[in-house]
Design an enzyme around this catalytic site. Structure first.
Site, short mmCIF file in Angstrom:
data_model
loop_
_atom_site.label_atom_id
_atom_site.label_comp_id
_atom_site.label_asym_id
_atom_site.label_seq_id
_atom_site.Cartn_x
_atom_site.Cartn_y
_atom_site.Cartn_z
CG ASP A 413 -19.57 -24.87 52.85
OD1 ASP A 413 -17.86 -24.68 53.75
OD2 ASP A 413 -19.46 -24.21 51.83
CG ASP A 615 -19.97 -28.05 52.09
OD1 ASP A 615 -19.08 -27.76 52.70
OD2 ASP A 615 -20.39 -27.56 51.64
#
Length: 816
Positions: A413, A615
């Site tokens: 990420d 996430d």
């Protein structure tokens, strides 16, 4: 309701025992999964079954069980085994004097005793058997339940030797094997003692953490500071910490500043500065100033308690390699008993004496070592997990530790993982006639009343430069555009390039500078005074110091790196180039990250590294989910690995440690298997024609050495340097295919030909107009080429693009 409960299991001695317990508990209604650890004598059970039913199943299998109420680790060697060892050795030495010293070396002995040698040996070996009766109780109990284990092999071997020798004493024969029975039990006890010591060392990492937990805290009660037991601290209590003291519970600093040593939790040796508003964790050490804090997490909810819980849970889980050992152990002991009977029968048929054939059978029973097979995987997992914890890497399960090293793709990420997660000023460019200090002061003054992240970045930059904001009046915030105010009697405005353009003239040089900043993934913010441009700030979410190095290490290990972000392609590409990742997947909405991971997994084992709530689905979906320790609790809960130091290089370190641990597991399993493959034939007497014959006593010694070797080999993992990349080796590298949405996105890129653009000012106008159009995700405009490359979120009518360009004052030519 599905729950996880931890139990302490007693009476297990080898892998066959743990397999037996696991099989018994797994058959209990309501149990969805069960994992038994021979190393820690613990059991983890998932499901809705009641404790009583689980404990009854364990007891029915011939073992003891109790709910684990608190984390109590075996300190290694108990007083009971020490006493048993001392008495056994003393009695064995006396026994050896009579059985070997007198006959082989002619040591003196009164004639009155010489006539009763057999009886004396019978009594001495019998006493050794009584002292070590636990082997017989457990062994014959397991045999009666048709689930023989290592204790069964020892009990059968010693009983056979002893009974045969008693028969020989009655028959007035001198072919006695009393010393074999005594030596087998004593050497096995020696081995168990050394094994207990070595196993105790494998849990040193957890023990050291447990010792860090403070026992008391200085709490403010009724306006006075009092010392209370740590169990009495409650959330919301105010506590104080003086220099040199341990912080008792997790909290937030409300007064004071200091440097706190967090090395016990994160492995980071440099103390971390703490001030009002900073968070502090239990068991860290206050190094300098006085701190007053408010408790936020106490008891089992503190960071230290959660780390200990994670490590203990990992020890109680079972790695895939351990399941192979369990399957082998399930048939190993019965097979050994069968081989011993066949060896005995074969030598009898070949005409050897009863004593010789019995010695071969007993040797087979005692030389076999299912214990080494059962310890091969869990000791390596425990030591590897401890090494990781010291370096700030926590593996939640044994599976995670074993399989992290086999990842082929790592998806990262962007925000908070590759980057700092907060915007920073990277460039300050004053316009001609304006000095930098004036630009910073006016910018800080204007932004001081804004809550926008870009405003905070400018304020922080001004603070670092020691420049204070000036007073202002008539402040106005225009949503999505910029700010206006009067400072020193002059009209000041600040914001985007488009906003400043409405109130001030922007030179071509400044326009080009803004475009270049945008291409580098930065946000240009301009300021003007009474219609005159003062200058520009470039602000960006900068990458972490170790991000590029982390990506380099991963690539050197043969791992394909992918960056996921919701940013536009231009910004994402700029960050991707700086970090050095192999692929950038931009404009990925939070709910689509899971689909990207699903697509990447088709090409190989995939790890996802993230820190935010958005996430969590991707972390849960990935083969291995890694959460940054500074991230949200939701992300940490969904992950398999937690990186406490929030450093991206720890991703490579986790992979490195996993690979080394797996090598260690393979070494242990190889030794445990090859040991039995080589020594069982020797014990059977198959090499006797070359003079190679193993006595029962040597068989017991070899069996003990096998377990000690496995544990000692695992302890070598403590010496492994997980952050040393010099030994990294790249395996076969995979290049994942593009996932469907990427392919679709490429198909939706269109090139529009435009006439009438003369400068960068025109470029900015067209870009702004196109990106404001519904369905256009991004636009790259060039006045030199006379084109705009637009990326569409969905199919879009050409007429809309034509109208957008013409409304901006330019001529639409075509769209391809």
């Amino acid at each position: 309701m599905v729950k996880n409960r931890q139990y302490t299991v007693t009476g297990m001695s080898c892998a066959a025992c743990s397999a037996r317990v696991e099989k018994a508990v797994s058959s209990v209604p309501g149990v969805s999964s069960c994992a038994v650890s021979l190393l820690t004598n613990s059991m983890s059970v998932d499901g809705s079954a009641e404790d009583a039913a689980v404990i009854k199943a364990v007891e029915s299998a011939g073992y003891g069980a109790a709910v684990k109420t608190e984390e109590v680790l075996d300190e290694g060697i108990s007083r009971g085994i020490k006493l048993r060892l001392a008495v056994s050795v003393m009695l064995l030495l006396i026994l050896m004097y009579f059985s070997m010293g007198v006959h082989m070396f002619g040591w003196p002995l009164p004639k009155a005793l010489m006539d009763h040698m057999g009886l004396i040996q019978l009594i001495l070996s019998g006493l050794i058997m009584i002292v070590n009766n636990a082997y017989f109780v457990r062994g014959f109990r397991s045999l009666a339940k048709l689930s023989p284990n290592m204790d069964s092999l020892i009990a059968l071997g010693c009983t056979a030797s002893y009974v045969y020798s008693v028969a020989m004493v009655i028959a007035k024969s001198h072919e006695l094997y009393f010393e074999s029975a005594g030596m087998i039990l004593t050497l096995v006890t020696v081995g168990k003692t050394l094994e207990a010591y070595s196993k105790g060392r494998t849990t040193d990492a957890i023990k050291s953490l447990m010792k860090l937990a403070p026992k008391t805290a200085n709490v403010i009660r009724d306006g006075r500071e009092v010392t209370v037991d740590i169990e009495e601290v409650r959330v919301g209590d105010i506590f104080t910490v003086r220099p040199g003291e341990n912080i008792p519970v997790d909290g937030t600093v409300i007064e004071g500043s200091s440097a706190v040593d967090e090395s016990a939790l994160t492995g980071e040796s440099i103390p971390v500065d703490k001030e009002e508003g900073s968070t502090v964790c239990s068991a860290t050490i206050n190094r300098s100033g006085f701190l007053k804090c408010r408790a936020t997490r106490v008891g089992e909810d503190t960071t230290l308690s959660e780390i200990i819980s994670l490590m203990s849970s990992a020890a109680a889980t079972k790695a895939p390699a351990a399941k192979l050992a369990d399957r082998i152990s399930g048939v190993f002991v019965p097979a050994v008993i069968l081989i011993a009977l066949l060896a005995f029968a074969a030598w009898m048929l070949l005409g050897q004496s009863l004593g010789y054939a019995l010695a071969r059978g007993v040797s087979v029973l005692v030389v076999s070592c299912p214990c080494a097979l059962g310890l091969a995987t869990p000791v390596a997992i425990m030591v590897g997990n401890g090494n990781g914890a010291r370096g700030g890497i926590l593996f939640k399960t044994a599976r995670a530790l074993q399989e992290t090293g086999s990842v082929k793709i790592v998806a990262l990420d962007k925000t908070g993982t590759i980057t700092q997660g907060m915007p920073k000023v990277t460039d300050v460019t004053p316009a001609d006639g304006t000095d930098e200090e004036k630009l910073i002061r006016i910018a800080a003054s204007l932004e001081s009343r804004s809550e926008h992240p870009l405003a905070k970045a400018i304020m922080e930059y001004a603070g670092e430069k020691g420049i204070e904001a000036a007073d202002m009046t008539d402040f106005t915030a225009l949503a999505g555009n910029g700010l206006e105010a009067v400072i020193g009697g002059k009209h000041i405005c600040g914001g985007s390039v488009a906003f400043i353009r409405t109130g001030a003239e922007i030179t071509q040089e400044a326009e080009a500078l803004a475009i270049r900043a945008s291409e580098e993934g930065k946000t240009p913010v301009m300021f003007a005074e009474d219609g005159k441009l003062l200058g520009m700030f470039a602000i960006a979410d900068t990458i972490k110091e170790d991000s590029a190095e982390a990506v380099r290490q991963l690539k050197n290990m043969g791992i394909y790196t992918v960056m996921l972000t919701g940013d536009n392609q231009r910004t994402a590409d700029a960050i991707g180039r700086a970090a050095g990742v192999d692929r950038v997947i931009a404009q990925v909405l939070p709910d689509r990250k899971e689909m990207v991971i699903r697509s990447l997994e088709k090409s190989g084992r995939t790890a996802m590294v993230g820190d935010g709530i958005n996430d969590a689905p991707a972390l849960a979906r990935a083969d291995i989910g890694m959460a940054i320790g500074a991230g949200t609790d939701v992300a940490i809960d969904a992950a398999d690995v937690v990186l406490m130091r929030s450093r991206l290089t720890d991703v490579a370190a986790a992979v490195r440690l996993s690979r080394r641990t797996l090598v260690n597991i393979k070494e242990n399993l190889f030794w445990a298997l090859i040991y039995n493959v080589l020594l069982i034939p020797l014990a059977c007497g198959l090499y006797s024609r070359w003079g190679l014959i193993m006595s029962p006593a040597w068989g017991a010694a070899a069996m003990s050495c096998s377990s000690i070797f496995v544990v000692s080999n695992a302890l070598r993992l403590n010496l492994y340097r997980i952050h040393d990349s010099s030994g990294d080796r790249a395996g076969k590298r995979v290049i994942p295919e593009e996932y469907e949405e990427e392919k679709g996105a490429k198909e939706m890129k269109k090139t529009v030909k435009i006439e009438g653009m003369m400068c960068s000012h025109c470029e900015a106008n067209v870009k702004k107009a196109l990106e404001a159009a519904e369905g256009v995700m991004s636009a790259d405009v060039s006045h030199e080429a006379g084109t705009a490359v637009i990326e569409l979120a969905d199919g879009i009518d050409e007429a809309l693009i034509r109208k957008t360009i013409e409304d901006a004052g330019y001529k639409f030519v075509s769209m391809e």
